[in-house]
Motif scaffolding. Structure first.
Motif, PDB file in Angstrom:
ATOM      1  N   LYS A 137       0.828  -1.199   0.000  1.00  0.00           N
ATOM      2  CA  LYS A 137       0.000   0.000   0.000  1.00  0.00           C
ATOM      3  C   LYS A 137       0.863   1.250   0.000  1.00  0.00           C
ATOM      4  O   LYS A 137       1.880   1.320   0.697  1.00  0.00           O
ATOM      5  CB  LYS A 137      -0.923   0.002   1.223  1.00  0.00           C
ATOM      6  CG  LYS A 137      -2.004  -1.076   1.173  1.00  0.00           C
ATOM      7  CD  LYS A 137      -2.966  -0.954   2.338  1.00  0.00           C
ATOM      8  CE  LYS A 137      -4.079  -1.992   2.244  1.00  0.00           C
ATOM      9  NZ  LYS A 137      -5.041  -1.862   3.378  1.00  0.00           N
TER      10      LYS A 137
ATOM     11  N   SER B 141       1.246   5.283   0.721  1.00  0.00           N
ATOM     12  CA  SER B 141       0.656   6.395   1.464  1.00  0.00           C
ATOM     13  C   SER B 141       0.433   7.563   0.513  1.00  0.00           C
ATOM     14  O   SER B 141       0.971   7.595  -0.602  1.00  0.00           O
ATOM     15  CB  SER B 141       1.586   6.819   2.598  1.00  0.00           C
ATOM     16  OG  SER B 141       2.772   7.408   2.066  1.00  0.00           O
ATOM     17  N   TYR B 142      -0.363   8.530   0.959  1.00  0.00           N
ATOM     18  CA  TYR B 142      -0.584   9.716   0.129  1.00  0.00           C
ATOM     19  C   TYR B 142       0.731  10.463  -0.098  1.00  0.00           C
ATOM     20  O   TYR B 142       0.944  11.064  -1.155  1.00  0.00           O
ATOM     21  CB  TYR B 142      -1.618  10.625   0.789  1.00  0.00           C
ATOM     22  CG  TYR B 142      -3.026  10.084   0.718  1.00  0.00           C
ATOM     23  CD1 TYR B 142      -3.674   9.987  -0.509  1.00  0.00           C
ATOM     24  CD2 TYR B 142      -3.699   9.657   1.857  1.00  0.00           C
ATOM     25  CE1 TYR B 142      -4.969   9.472  -0.584  1.00  0.00           C
ATOM     26  CE2 TYR B 142      -4.978   9.139   1.786  1.00  0.00           C
ATOM     27  CZ  TYR B 142      -5.611   9.048   0.557  1.00  0.00           C
ATOM     28  OH  TYR B 142      -6.874   8.535   0.472  1.00  0.00           O
ATOM     29  N   SER B 143       1.621  10.405   0.871  1.00  0.00           N
ATOM     30  CA  SER B 143       2.928  11.034   0.718  1.00  0.00           C
ATOM     31  C   SER B 143       3.719  10.364  -0.399  1.00  0.00           C
ATOM     32  O   SER B 143       4.384  11.022  -1.202  1.00  0.00           O
ATOM     33  CB  SER B 143       3.707  10.946   2.041  1.00  0.00           C
ATOM     34  OG  SER B 143       4.988  11.513   1.919  1.00  0.00           O
ATOM     35  N   GLN B 144       3.633   9.035  -0.472  1.00  0.00           N
ATOM     36  CA  GLN B 144       4.341   8.317  -1.523  1.00  0.00           C
ATOM     37  C   GLN B 144       3.743   8.600  -2.898  1.00  0.00           C
ATOM     38  O   GLN B 144       4.462   8.738  -3.883  1.00  0.00           O
ATOM     39  CB  GLN B 144       4.319   6.816  -1.229  1.00  0.00           C
ATOM     40  CG  GLN B 144       5.190   6.401  -0.055  1.00  0.00           C
ATOM     41  CD  GLN B 144       5.055   4.930   0.259  1.00  0.00           C
ATOM     42  OE1 GLN B 144       3.961   4.445   0.551  1.00  0.00           O
ATOM     43  NE2 GLN B 144       6.159   4.205   0.193  1.00  0.00           N
TER      44      GLN B 144
ATOM     45  N   GLY C 126       9.523   6.637   0.969  1.00  0.00           N
ATOM     46  CA  GLY C 126       9.318   6.814   2.399  1.00  0.00           C
ATOM     47  C   GLY C 126      10.517   7.350   3.143  1.00  0.00           C
ATOM     48  O   GLY C 126      10.477   7.483   4.369  1.00  0.00           O
TER      49      GLY C 126
ATOM     50  N   ARG D 166       9.184  12.045   4.595  1.00  0.00           N
ATOM     51  CA  ARG D 166       7.767  11.921   4.936  1.00  0.00           C
ATOM     52  C   ARG D 166       7.172  13.291   5.230  1.00  0.00           C
ATOM     53  O   ARG D 166       7.794  14.101   5.907  1.00  0.00           O
ATOM     54  CB  ARG D 166       7.586  11.003   6.159  1.00  0.00           C
ATOM     55  CG  ARG D 166       8.129   9.588   5.967  1.00  0.00           C
ATOM     56  CD  ARG D 166       8.055   8.784   7.251  1.00  0.00           C
ATOM     57  NE  ARG D 166       8.654   7.464   7.105  1.00  0.00           N
ATOM     58  CZ  ARG D 166       7.997   6.382   6.690  1.00  0.00           C
ATOM     59  NH1 ARG D 166       6.709   6.495   6.403  1.00  0.00           N
ATOM     60  NH2 ARG D 166       8.604   5.225   6.568  1.00  0.00           N
TER      61      ARG D 166
ATOM     62  N   MET E 274       0.637  12.932   6.301  1.00  0.00           N
ATOM     63  CA  MET E 274       0.335  12.174   5.078  1.00  0.00           C
ATOM     64  C   MET E 274       1.009  10.807   5.062  1.00  0.00           C
ATOM     65  O   MET E 274       0.556   9.893   4.370  1.00  0.00           O
ATOM     66  CB  MET E 274       0.778  12.960   3.841  1.00  0.00           C
ATOM     67  CG  MET E 274       0.035  14.253   3.608  1.00  0.00           C
ATOM     68  SD  MET E 274       0.588  15.087   2.089  1.00  0.00           S
ATOM     69  CE  MET E 274       0.025  13.929   0.853  1.00  0.00           C
ATOM     70  N   ALA E 275       2.101  10.653   5.812  1.00  0.00           N
ATOM     71  CA  ALA E 275       2.913   9.445   5.699  1.00  0.00           C
ATOM     72  C   ALA E 275       2.134   8.192   6.093  1.00  0.00           C
ATOM     73  O   ALA E 275       2.274   7.140   5.479  1.00  0.00           O
ATOM     74  CB  ALA E 275       4.167   9.580   6.558  1.00  0.00           C
ATOM     75  N   GLY E 276       1.296   8.294   7.126  1.00  0.00           N
ATOM     76  CA  GLY E 276       0.601   7.096   7.600  1.00  0.00           C
ATOM     77  C   GLY E 276      -0.700   6.824   6.907  1.00  0.00           C
ATOM     78  O   GLY E 276      -1.293   5.765   7.095  1.00  0.00           O
ATOM     79  N   ARG E 277      -1.182   7.741   6.089  1.00  0.00           N
ATOM     80  CA  ARG E 277      -2.461   7.574   5.413  1.00  0.00           C
ATOM     81  C   ARG E 277      -2.232   6.890   4.079  1.00  0.00           C
ATOM     82  O   ARG E 277      -1.489   7.359   3.225  1.00  0.00           O
ATOM     83  CB  ARG E 277      -3.124   8.931   5.221  1.00  0.00           C
ATOM     84  CG  ARG E 277      -3.457   9.644   6.505  1.00  0.00           C
ATOM     85  CD  ARG E 277      -3.946  11.045   6.229  1.00  0.00           C
ATOM     86  NE  ARG E 277      -5.122  11.019   5.363  1.00  0.00           N
ATOM     87  CZ  ARG E 277      -5.614  12.113   4.774  1.00  0.00           C
ATOM     88  NH1 ARG E 277      -5.013  13.290   4.927  1.00  0.00           N
ATOM     89  NH2 ARG E 277      -6.691  12.030   4.006  1.00  0.00           N
ATOM     90  N   THR E 278      -2.900   5.767   3.863  1.00  0.00           N
ATOM     91  CA  THR E 278      -2.737   5.021   2.614  1.00  0.00           C
ATOM     92  C   THR E 278      -3.948   5.233   1.720  1.00  0.00           C
ATOM     93  O   THR E 278      -5.069   5.471   2.201  1.00  0.00           O
ATOM     94  CB  THR E 278      -2.562   3.516   2.892  1.00  0.00           C
ATOM     95  OG1 THR E 278      -3.702   3.040   3.618  1.00  0.00           O
ATOM     96  CG2 THR E 278      -1.308   3.277   3.706  1.00  0.00           C
TER      97      THR E 278
END
Length: 296
Positions: free
Chosen positions: A116, A118-121, A283, A286, A290-294
């Motif tokens: 998965k 994240s939005y950051s990725q 990653g 970050r 946003m980093a933890g939100r997929t």
């Protein structure tokens, strides 16, 4: 990351950055396919005796099919594409485009391994491809003699690297790094032999070109592959592939020092955007919140 892993990563970046220098110098003399055949044959000649001495021959035979696929996707095809591209573009630009490899690695992992993002990725993927577009904007000339197809070749090579990195993670991550490195080198050399014979240059290259090939095969391939697969085993595929952040630095420096290549503001800006995007996509960098939100 342990100090030894950090040292391996810096040395690997220097060796792979040097590979662009060697290929830029040797590709016109040998041609893309013969050059890469020599590169992989020299690497196999360095690694196979070590593999047999350590008693890993049985492991190589047990994983022959997957290692053959690894050889095609991690060395034979991408190396030929890069060598061909080096006939048209500088080693500095090639090394910057190569920095997009972790972006493709993240995409392949998401599509194939269902990792998965994240939005950051995802933002990093968009930024990274924006950087590649910026680099290619004034250079993607698809007329005869232009560099457009060379840029496409570099991106295809990066995609193949992304696939092979995830292949190693999925199927070959638990076997000794030496087996992956030696096996990939041997299979690439064997598969490229007929094409190398067919495209062998009519005029024999000079001594300097042959010395560069030896440096390419022994240092930038045999030793580099050992370091890379060891990094995958020690710190994981996602972290190991971030070595491509450092490769442009060495590629540009080697090209400037030995080939007198120039570096313009557009390459610096585009390269910076690619590296920021790649850092987000993998990653390493970050964004808060946003980093933890997929993504769903």
């Amino acid at each position: 990351m342990k100090p030894r892993d950090l040292f391996d990563m810096i040395l690997l970046a220097a060796l792979w950055g040097g590979s662009f220098l060697f290929m830029r110098y040797d590709a016109p003399a040998f041609g893309a396919v013969p050059l890469i055949w020599l590169r992989m044959a020299i690497a196999a000649a360095c690694l196979m005796p070590l593999l047999l001495w350590r008693g890993h021959g049985k492991v190589l035979r047990e994983h022959a099919g997957m290692i053959t696929l690894l050889g095609v996707s991690s060395t034979a095809l991408p190396y030929v594409l890069i060598a061909w591209a080096m006939l048209s573009i500088t080693s500095g630009l090639a090394s910057i485009l190569n920095a997009a490899t972790p972006i493709f690695t993240a995409i392949v992992a998401a599509v194939w391994l269902r990792d998965k993002l994240s939005y950051s990725q995802i933002l990093g993927l968009v930024i990274g491809f924006g950087g590649v577009s910026l680099l290619a904007a004034d250079k993607a000339d698809f007329k005869p003699g232009g560099s457009g197809w060379a840029i496409i070749a570099m991106l295809l090579a990066a995609l193949l690297y992304g696939f092979s990195t995830n292949l190693t993670k999925r199927y070959l991550g638990k076997i000794p790094p030496l087996v992956n490195a030696a096996g990939a080198s041997l299979t690439s050399a064997v598969l490229l032999t007929p094409l190398a014979w067919w495209y062998w240059p009519a005029k024999m290259p000079g001594l300097t070109a042959w010395l560069a090939v030896i440096g390419l095969g022994a240092g930038s391939t045999a030793l580099a592959l050992l370091l890379f697969f060891r990094l995958i085993a020690n710190i994981g595929a996602a972290r190991a592939i971030t070595v491509t952040f450092l490769i442009p630095l060495f590629g540009i420096v080697w090209g400037y020092l030995f080939l007198h290549e120039t570096l313009n503001a557009g390459m610096l800006l585009g390269g910076g955007v690619v590296i920021v995007g790649t850092a987000l996509a993998t990653g390493v960098l970050r964004l808060p919140g946003m980093a933890g939100r997929t993504a769903a």
